[in-house]
Design a protein around this motif. Sequence first.
Motif, mmCIF file in Angstrom:
data_model
loop_
_atom_site.group_PDB
_atom_site.id
_atom_site.type_symbol
_atom_site.label_atom_id
_atom_site.label_comp_id
_atom_site.label_asym_id
_atom_site.label_seq_id
_atom_site.Cartn_x
_atom_site.Cartn_y
_atom_site.Cartn_z
ATOM 1 N N ARG A 73 -13.357 -17.210 12.902
ATOM 2 C CA ARG A 73 -13.832 -18.597 12.999
ATOM 3 C C ARG A 73 -13.288 -19.330 14.202
ATOM 4 N NH1 ARG A 73 -12.079 -18.292 7.709
ATOM 5 N NH2 ARG A 73 -10.226 -19.484 8.227
ATOM 6 N N THR A 74 -12.182 -18.874 14.716
ATOM 7 C CA THR A 74 -11.505 -19.617 15.769
ATOM 8 C C THR A 74 -11.630 -18.909 17.111
ATOM 9 O OG1 THR A 74 -9.431 -18.482 15.307
ATOM 10 C CG2 THR A 74 -9.823 -20.551 14.149
ATOM 11 N N ALA A 75 -11.597 -19.682 18.140
ATOM 12 C CA ALA A 75 -11.578 -19.198 19.532
ATOM 13 C C ALA A 75 -12.629 -18.118 19.777
ATOM 14 C CB ALA A 75 -10.184 -18.708 19.897
ATOM 15 N N GLU A 76 -12.263 -17.153 20.580
ATOM 16 C CA GLU A 76 -13.144 -16.062 20.969
ATOM 17 C C GLU A 76 -12.668 -14.791 20.243
ATOM 18 O OE1 GLU A 76 -16.475 -14.756 22.899
ATOM 19 O OE2 GLU A 76 -15.664 -16.779 22.996
ATOM 20 N N PRO A 77 -13.358 -14.384 19.157
ATOM 21 C CA PRO A 77 -12.888 -13.211 18.417
ATOM 22 C C PRO A 77 -13.097 -11.914 19.200
ATOM 23 C CG PRO A 77 -14.942 -14.007 17.492
ATOM 24 C CD PRO A 77 -14.538 -14.978 18.570
ATOM 25 N N ASP A 78 -12.271 -10.949 18.898
ATOM 26 C CA ASP A 78 -12.370 -9.622 19.488
ATOM 27 C C ASP A 78 -13.695 -8.994 19.051
ATOM 28 O OD1 ASP A 78 -11.773 -7.103 20.582
ATOM 29 O OD2 ASP A 78 -10.745 -6.477 18.744
ATOM 30 N N MET A 79 -14.458 -8.448 19.988
ATOM 31 C CA MET A 79 -15.779 -7.898 19.675
ATOM 32 C C MET A 79 -15.701 -6.705 18.719
ATOM 33 S SD MET A 79 -17.743 -10.047 20.856
ATOM 34 C CE MET A 79 -19.242 -9.258 20.371
ATOM 35 N N VAL A 97 -15.344 -8.131 15.277
ATOM 36 C CA VAL A 97 -16.629 -8.663 14.823
ATOM 37 C C VAL A 97 -17.546 -7.520 14.375
ATOM 38 C CG1 VAL A 97 -18.708 -9.895 15.547
ATOM 39 C CG2 VAL A 97 -16.466 -10.741 16.233
#
Length: 146
Positions: A53-59, A62
């Motif tokens: 939900r926060t910042a830029e998650p690791d792909m 995801v």
Amino acid sequence: MIDIEPQRTRTSSKAAGRLTSLAGWSLIVIAVLHTLVFIPQAPWGDWVGGALRTAEPDMESVAIFWALPGGFVVPGLLAGLLIIKAGRRREPLHAGIAAALFLWCSGCIWLAGPSGFMFFYVTVGFLTAASIAARRASARIARPAR
């Protein structure tokens, strides 16, 4: 008060019921195998902590999320249980279910290449065979005796 006669449910042959149940079990097996393959890679602590939900998650995180709790595992298990229930009641399923599953897994294979999606063809085969068996059984019943 209005009396309503209970709606009758069509039933099919024992063979169609067994094949339908096998289709449900195959979905459950696929979901369990899929989970066993991906669960060692799952960063549950990060997910619960809000990393998605926060910042830029690791792909990769995801992708694994969509492979496990966000993917087909839970709906696949539930659908498998419903299909098993229908098979035990010998209730025929519409052939469109097999067709839709066939189109979905074929599209996924076309996009991703040969993968675990090919296991869904087993479920499609069971559902198709159950549909054929149910039609043959109903044709035998409908045919007048000579």
